[in-house]
Design an enzyme around this catalytic site. Structure first.
Site, PDB file in Angstrom:
ATOM      1  N   TYR A  69     -21.081 -45.461  55.675  1.00 59.93           N
ATOM      2  CA  TYR A  69     -22.440 -45.762  56.124  1.00 59.93           C
ATOM      3  C   TYR A  69     -23.143 -44.511  56.649  1.00 59.93           C
ATOM      4  CZ  TYR A  69     -21.730 -50.858  55.934  1.00 59.93           C
ATOM      5  OH  TYR A  69     -21.505 -52.150  55.532  1.00 59.93           O
ATOM      6  N   ASP A  77     -15.462 -60.250  57.402  1.00 59.64           N
ATOM      7  CA  ASP A  77     -15.978 -61.471  56.765  1.00 59.64           C
ATOM      8  C   ASP A  77     -14.811 -62.384  56.386  1.00 59.64           C
ATOM      9  OD1 ASP A  77     -18.586 -60.545  56.933  1.00 59.64           O
ATOM     10  OD2 ASP A  77     -19.102 -61.208  54.909  1.00 59.64           O
ATOM     11  N   ASP A 123      -6.377 -53.104  50.439  1.00 63.63           N
ATOM     12  CA  ASP A 123      -6.165 -54.205  49.489  1.00 63.63           C
ATOM     13  C   ASP A 123      -4.986 -55.075  49.933  1.00 63.63           C
ATOM     14  OD1 ASP A 123      -4.876 -51.774  49.025  1.00 63.63           O
ATOM     15  OD2 ASP A 123      -4.512 -52.159  46.912  1.00 63.63           O
ATOM     16  N   ASP A 157     -16.110 -54.054  57.540  1.00 63.69           N
ATOM     17  CA  ASP A 157     -17.186 -55.003  57.247  1.00 63.69           C
ATOM     18  C   ASP A 157     -16.646 -56.109  56.343  1.00 63.69           C
ATOM     19  OD1 ASP A 157     -19.823 -56.028  57.038  1.00 63.69           O
ATOM     20  OD2 ASP A 157     -20.069 -55.028  55.109  1.00 63.69           O
ATOM     21  N   LYS A 180      -7.040 -46.298  52.840  1.00 63.01           N
ATOM     22  CA  LYS A 180      -6.996 -46.363  51.369  1.00 63.01           C
ATOM     23  C   LYS A 180      -6.658 -44.953  50.893  1.00 63.01           C
ATOM     24  CE  LYS A 180      -7.340 -48.391  47.433  1.00 63.01           C
ATOM     25  NZ  LYS A 180      -6.276 -49.323  46.989  1.00 63.01           N
TER      26      LYS A 180
END
Ligand code: GGG
Length: 357
Positions: free
Chosen positions: A138, A250, A222, A246, A189
């Site tokens: 971001y 969720d 993942d 983010d 990652k």
């Protein structure tokens, strides 16, 4: 008298509905508490403001907000205005302008709410996700060239700084240390992203040395989705980059029953600037104006705000009232009930007035 100045920005969609409900709840908490006053000022910033003025908030908006102790926020996003304009023009402008680098997202299955996970008992899912909230994916760096031509190019550059990663790791380790299990999972990652993410891992290991009492491990993002779904009880505190967290939060909200119960705090830990509290959910235009938005995420965010303002007894009273209401089955449709926003708000206010906390 302890007085706290609160800026309320409902913004878009169901945002104003859940913020209005939270202000009613704040009023009830003020009546119950001794010597506390919340001085609330509302701001009509958001996409309607953008339609009138060509900007989501005034140019001196941050200077105005800097005079407040905290910000209670609703949601941004509208079907007819590009999402990058609404998000960057208001929510991210406040988060980045006020260096709210720690985004704190607790997740628990509240009493009376059913997780979509089979065999998941309420105690099996009790997490805090710490989202890096100032840089990473971001950072807003990148660009477009040769627009509209076949050779058009678009870049989106994720920026990780040693200062930014170190401070969020320290915040996350502190958070893990403050919880009974003292357990932190660092999401990464670094198998595919071999620069910034490898540095992220190295700094995690360095900071871990300062917290010998915290047990920590590392998960690829993942694989983390699988672990959250199949072994929720193996997790406690989680730290991840801006984008990874983010997405994971969720999922966390859904696993706890609904995004309608998922709160968040955008914290400037040094308190140089006001921090901002908001539900995780967005503007939800499909249910705007129907009176059925779940106000619990915003109430829980209000409880986070009260803790931040060091009004812990009011925060505890509010959390107890939320849990009493959900346990009694006063639930909106997103969590399987038939109650309206108004019903849930009234029940929480009743519980505040009648609680012995
Ligand atoms: N209340 C949270 C909210 O309005 N979110 C809108 C949104 O699109 N957020 C994207 C993000 O935070 O990454």
């Amino acid at each position: 008298m302890r007085e706290h100045a609160i800026a309320a920005i409902g913004a878009d969609g169901i945002g104003p509905e859940v913020v209005d409900a939270s202000l009613e709840v704040l009023d009830a908490l003020e009546q119950r508490a001794e010597g506390v006053r919340f001085r609330v000022e509302r701001f009509d910033w958001g996409t309607d403001y953008y339609r009138r003025h060509g900007k989501m908030m005034p140019d001196d908006g941050l200077a105005t907000l800097a005079r407040f102790d905290a910000i209670l926020f609703g949601a941004v996003g509208a079907p007819d205005v590009a999402d990058d304009i609404t998000l960057w023009g208001l929510r991210l402008r406040i988060c980045q302008g006020f260096d709210q680098y720690a985004n704190v997202r607790p997740t628990r299955i509240l009493p009376g709410i059913t997780s979509p996970l089979r065999h998941c008992n309420p105690g099996d899912l009790d997490w805090v996700i710490v989202r890096e909230n100032s840089e990473g994916e971001y950072s807003g760096h990148g660009g477009r060239a040769h627009r509209g031509h076949p050779e058009e190019v678009g870049t989106e550059v994720a920026i990780f700084t040693r200062a930014g990663v170190t401070r969020i790791m320290r915040y996350a380790f502190e958070m893990a240390r403050s919880r009974p299990r003292k357990l932190l999972t660092v999401v990464t990652k670094s198998n595919a992203q071999r620069h910034g993410m490898v540095m992220w891992d190295e700094i995690a290991a360095e900071v871990a040395g300062e917290f010998p009492d915290v047990t920590w491990d590392k998960m690829l993002v993942d694989a983390m989705t699988v672990r959250m779904t199949l072994k929720p009880q193996s997790l406690d505190t989680i730290v991840a980059t801006n984008l990874h967290a983010d997405i994971l939060s969720d999922l966390a909200g859904a696993l706890a029953g609904s995004l309608g119960v998922a709160p968040t705090a955008n914290i400037n830990p040094q308190r140089h600037f006001p921090s901002m509290f908001e539900p995780i959910h967005g503007s939800a235009f499909d249910i705007t104006g129907k009176g059925i938005a779940n106000p619990i995420a915003s109430f829980w965010s209000t409880a986070q705000m009260l803790s931040h303002l060091r009004e812990q007894s009011s925060a505890d009273r509010l959390m107890a009232a939320i849990e009493r209401t959900s346990a009694a089955g006063v639930l909106t449709p997103d969590v399987g009930g038939t109650a309206t926003t108004r019903d849930v708000t009234r029940a929480v206010i009743d519980a505040i007035h009648t609680s012995n906390i």
